[in-house]
Design an enzyme around this catalytic site. Structure first.
Site, PDB file in Angstrom:
ATOM      1  N   LYS A  37      19.689  38.609  37.701  1.00 54.88           N
ATOM      2  CA  LYS A  37      19.813  39.004  39.109  1.00 54.88           C
ATOM      3  C   LYS A  37      20.417  40.399  39.228  1.00 54.88           C
ATOM      4  CE  LYS A  37      22.112  35.227  40.181  1.00 54.88           C
ATOM      5  NZ  LYS A  37      21.996  34.484  38.913  1.00 54.88           N
ATOM      6  N   VAL A  67      29.318  46.251  33.365  1.00 56.91           N
ATOM      7  CA  VAL A  67      29.814  45.499  34.527  1.00 56.91           C
ATOM      8  C   VAL A  67      29.623  44.003  34.252  1.00 56.91           C
ATOM      9  CG1 VAL A  67      29.691  45.315  37.074  1.00 56.91           C
ATOM     10  CG2 VAL A  67      29.118  47.432  35.982  1.00 56.91           C
ATOM     11  N   ALA A  68      29.336  43.648  32.980  1.00 59.01           N
ATOM     12  CA  ALA A  68      29.074  42.233  32.655  1.00 59.01           C
ATOM     13  C   ALA A  68      30.365  41.541  32.232  1.00 59.01           C
ATOM     14  CB  ALA A  68      28.012  42.150  31.579  1.00 59.01           C
ATOM     15  N   ARG A  69      30.663  41.594  30.942  1.00 52.89           N
ATOM     16  CA  ARG A  69      31.905  41.028  30.424  1.00 52.89           C
ATOM     17  C   ARG A  69      32.382  41.883  29.264  1.00 52.89           C
ATOM     18  NH1 ARG A  69      32.354  38.987  34.448  1.00 52.89           N
ATOM     19  NH2 ARG A  69      32.612  36.799  35.032  1.00 52.89           N
ATOM     20  N   GLU A 114      41.937  40.888  30.124  1.00 50.60           N
ATOM     21  CA  GLU A 114      42.140  41.455  31.465  1.00 50.60           C
ATOM     22  C   GLU A 114      43.474  41.002  32.047  1.00 50.60           C
ATOM     23  OE1 GLU A 114      38.672  40.724  33.888  1.00 50.60           O
ATOM     24  OE2 GLU A 114      37.407  41.949  32.597  1.00 50.60           O
ATOM     25  N   HIS A 124      37.813  45.348  37.043  1.00 49.98           N
ATOM     26  CA  HIS A 124      36.922  44.215  37.344  1.00 49.98           C
ATOM     27  C   HIS A 124      36.646  44.135  38.852  1.00 49.98           C
ATOM     28  CE1 HIS A 124      35.552  40.053  35.721  1.00 49.98           C
ATOM     29  NE2 HIS A 124      34.770  40.448  36.725  1.00 49.98           N
ATOM     30  N   LEU A 125      36.015  45.206  39.337  1.00 51.33           N
ATOM     31  CA  LEU A 125      35.769  45.307  40.782  1.00 51.33           C
ATOM     32  C   LEU A 125      34.328  45.008  41.176  1.00 51.33           C
ATOM     33  CD1 LEU A 125      37.737  48.576  41.779  1.00 51.33           C
ATOM     34  CD2 LEU A 125      38.400  46.183  42.102  1.00 51.33           C
TER      35      LEU A 125
END
Ligand SMILES: NC(=O)C1=CN([C@@H]2O[C@H](COP(=O)(O)OP(=O)(O)OC[C@H]3O[C@@H](n4cnc5c(N)ncnc54)[C@H](O)[C@@H]3O)[C@@H](O)[C@H]2O)C=CC1
Ligand SMILES: O=C(O)C(=O)COP(=O)(O)O
Length: 598
Positions: A205, A284-286, A315, A334-335
């Site tokens: 997605k 922006v995944a992990r 984190e 982590h935004l």
């Protein structure tokens, strides 16, 4: 089994089963499962009966959740918003909670499920990634995990694009420099995006929305995703390549796959060594998909010119993290999902899913139960009840029940195997087989796991009938092999305990016991007798029960031939006491009998 908690998702033996719907992927939870999320809207997922003694369940919200979601939860549950709990505090609180809602900052470990004492029935993840939830432990404890898979997609994609453009033009560094009183125009010369190749790794997605936007920026977009359908990529004008091809020709790489054992540290020294010198990476995944030490080496050597990272292995990352402090690295805390719109969206999405699961209704976002299309579930509902009752009845016929290891289920249907999804039926037969002889509760989440753990093999067989496939099933037969029966009549000619049932007028009916054809509605409790077929038997038994004030709901006799042996089945509203059962056993023509609870 009967549970004592005020809210449970446990079937009690006397209550009819109701269904709730959930969606998720079959266990084990492989990366391949992730692609199936795209189809979620088309599916509903079945879980189990919810028996609410206390009208209000308790939902623990362990991380900040959008207001609209909280309001929705409060209409249905007692909501305890306790943020920043330590692992020990979470474990202490959890035994008082029926549902838990988290974002990425809370680790829902095995200990959490263990310490819940069976009360925790749903974990709601207000976002996509469920790598912070121990799914195996959840499944083993029969706890459903639901997420909010769609509401933050655009926010994450926009953040990916924001990092891509900010990195290419040194926005963060230049901003810091000017605020430090400098004016360094030549230091912060950037690179252009137009005409450059962007490799999107993970074309789900978020990945596909990033691809769409990058094309709008004039980039040439390629992608790698072992499970993505080629036509979806083609529709956006993206070529799907192998991992090696994609990373070796890219000028920019953007990561959008889940963190799983297969993707953990997939960006390691070896992967970096295959990249074009000067490649730029967005994550922006992990954090865990990158070997962060290897990335520092790749940055130092110049293989990677720049990286823009929203996520980290740990984190928040350590304050002295070389990666975070690297001058060619841009970071955000982590935004990706943190827009007002996305947070309201995920809050509503997860609240609806959690409420649905607690109510035992339909929900559409489960991640650890088989997916069953909604229309299939509706059609199968009466057979679901029949399946559980057949399993429950069959196991009570076994002498010393716990030796059950080999069960064969036969589904007689005019439908081809592809048109009949039996996973739900198998789960319910498993539930019926196991629950009467253990204290374990079974639902669709943990049925296969529990059966396997107990060494129970359930073989399924189709019996293809001629005729119209309008009715999904004609009958279901459950056979238990290699066991003795406390009611020898239930043993078929081939030596197994055999029971068979059908759905009549929407109600489950028992239609065969061993070699005897019978026909009784499967309600309440049953007394099964084998007797010499002679007049007056119904009256004799009826009198004994009447003396004990036990209401008989029905009686049915199946016989081989007149005046030979017969099986009499009597439905009773409550369990006769020992004395009454003894008297029934003493009727001379009765050769054996058994009392069974459905
Ligand atoms: N930074 C943030 O705040 C946010 C991060 N995310 C993370 O982004 C990731 C993707 O989210 P969605 O696109 O919504 O999920 P998705 O499930 O729609 O897409 C993930 C895609 O990754 C693919 N994939 C699985 N294994 C792969 C592999 N080995 N190599 C390449 N592709 C693989 C899957 O086939 C799937 O198409 C998730 O990890 C999620 O946690 C999502 C939202 C916000
Ligand atoms: O949805 C996801 O996977 C995210 O990473 C978002 O995480 P968050 O809910 O912002 O902690």
């Amino acid at each position: 089994m009967v549970t004592t908690s005020s809210l449970n998702l446990v079937f009690t033996p006397t209550k009819p089963t109701s269904l709730s719907w959930k969606h998720s992927f079959p266990s084990p939870f492989t990366t391949a499962n992730c692609t199936r999320r795209q189809n979620r809207k088309a599916y509903r997922f079945v879980v189990f009966a919810t028996v609410l003694a206390d009208p209000k369940p308790t939902v623990l919200v362990a991380e900040k959740l959008g207001k609209a979601g909280l309001e929705l939860l409060k209409t249905f549950a007692n909501v305890d918003c306790s943020y920043n709990l330590s692992p020990e505090e979470l474990c202490t609180k959890i035994s008082l909670c029926d549902a838990l809602i988290v974002r990425s900052g809370t680790k829902v470990t095995r200990e959490v499920f263990e310490r819940s004492g069976g009360r925790l029935k749903v974990v709601g993840r207000a976002g996509v990634g469920i790598d912070n939830v121990d799914l195996s432990a959840a499944t083993e404890h029969g706890c459903l995990v639901v997420n909010a898979p769609t509401a933050n997609t655009i926010a994450a994609a926009e953040h990916g694009i924001a990092l891509l453009t900010a990195m290419a033009r040194n926005i963060a560094q230049a901003d810091a420099s000017i605020k430090a009183g400098k004016w360094q125009r030549s230091k912060y010369i950037g690179v252009s995006l137009v005409g450059k190749t962007l490799a999107v790794i993970g074309f789900g997605k978020v990945g596909s929305e990033v691809a769409r936007r990058a094309k709008g920026l004039g980039m040439h977009v390629i992608a790698h995703d072992p499970y993505a359908p080629a036509d979806r990529a083609r529709a956006i004008g993206v070529d799907l390549l192998t991992f090696e091809e994609a990373i070796s020709i890219a000028d920019f790489i953007s990561l959008h796959m889940p963190l799983t054992p297969a993707t953990s540290k997939i960006f390691n020294d070896q992967a970096f060594s295959r990249m074009k010198k000067g490649v730029r990476i967005v994550n922006v995944a992990r954090g865990g998909v990158i070997d962060e030490e290897a990335l520092v080496r790749a940055l130092d050597s110049g293989i990677v010119a720049q990286a823009a990272l929203d996520v980290f292995t740990e984190e928040p990352p350590p304050k002295d993290s070389r990666l975070v402090l690297h001058e060619n690295v841009t970071v955000t805390p982590h935004l990706g999902a943190s827009t007002t719109e996305a947070q309201e969206g995920v809050a509503i999405e997860v609240a609806e899913a959690v409420i649905g699961a607690l109510r035992g209704e339909l929900a559409a976002t489960a991640v650890n139960a088989p997916m069953v299309p909604a229309e299939v579930l509706t059609e199968l509902a009466p057979f679901v009840t029949l399946s559980e009752k057949l399993g429950r009845l069959a196991v009570q016929l076994v002498a010393g029940g716990s030796g059950v290891q080999s069960v064969k289920v036969t589904y007689a249907s005019a439908r081809g195997p592809d048109d009949l999804d039996t996973r739900l039926l198998r789960a319910m037969i498993t539930k019926g087989l196991i629950e009467p002889i253990t204290s374990v509760f079974i639902n669709l989440v943990n049925a296969d796991f529990t059966a396997k753990q107990r060494g129970l093999r359930i073989a399924e067989e189709r019996f293809l009938l001629d005729g119209s496939p309008e009715n999904p099933l004609e009958f279901i037969q459950v056979q238990i092999a290699n066991v003795e029966s406390k009611f020898a009549t239930a043993i078929s000619d081939s030596g197994e305990i055999k029971v068979e049932g059908r759905v009549k007028d929407g109600k489950p009916h028992l239609t065969r016991v061993g070699s005897f054809s019978v026909d009784v509605s499967m309600e309440g409790s049953l007394i099964l007798c084998r007797q010499v077929d002679q007049p007056g038997m119904i009256g004799s038994v009826g009198n004994i029960l009447g003396e004990e004030n036990i209401n008989v709901s029905f009686m049915s006799v199946g016989r081989i031939a007149p005046r030979k042996q017969a099986v009499m089945i009597i439905g009773v509203d409550k369990e006769p006491n020992k004395e009454a059962l003894k008297k029934i056993g003493e009727i001379p023509a009765i050769e054996e009998f058994v009392f069974l609870k459905l």
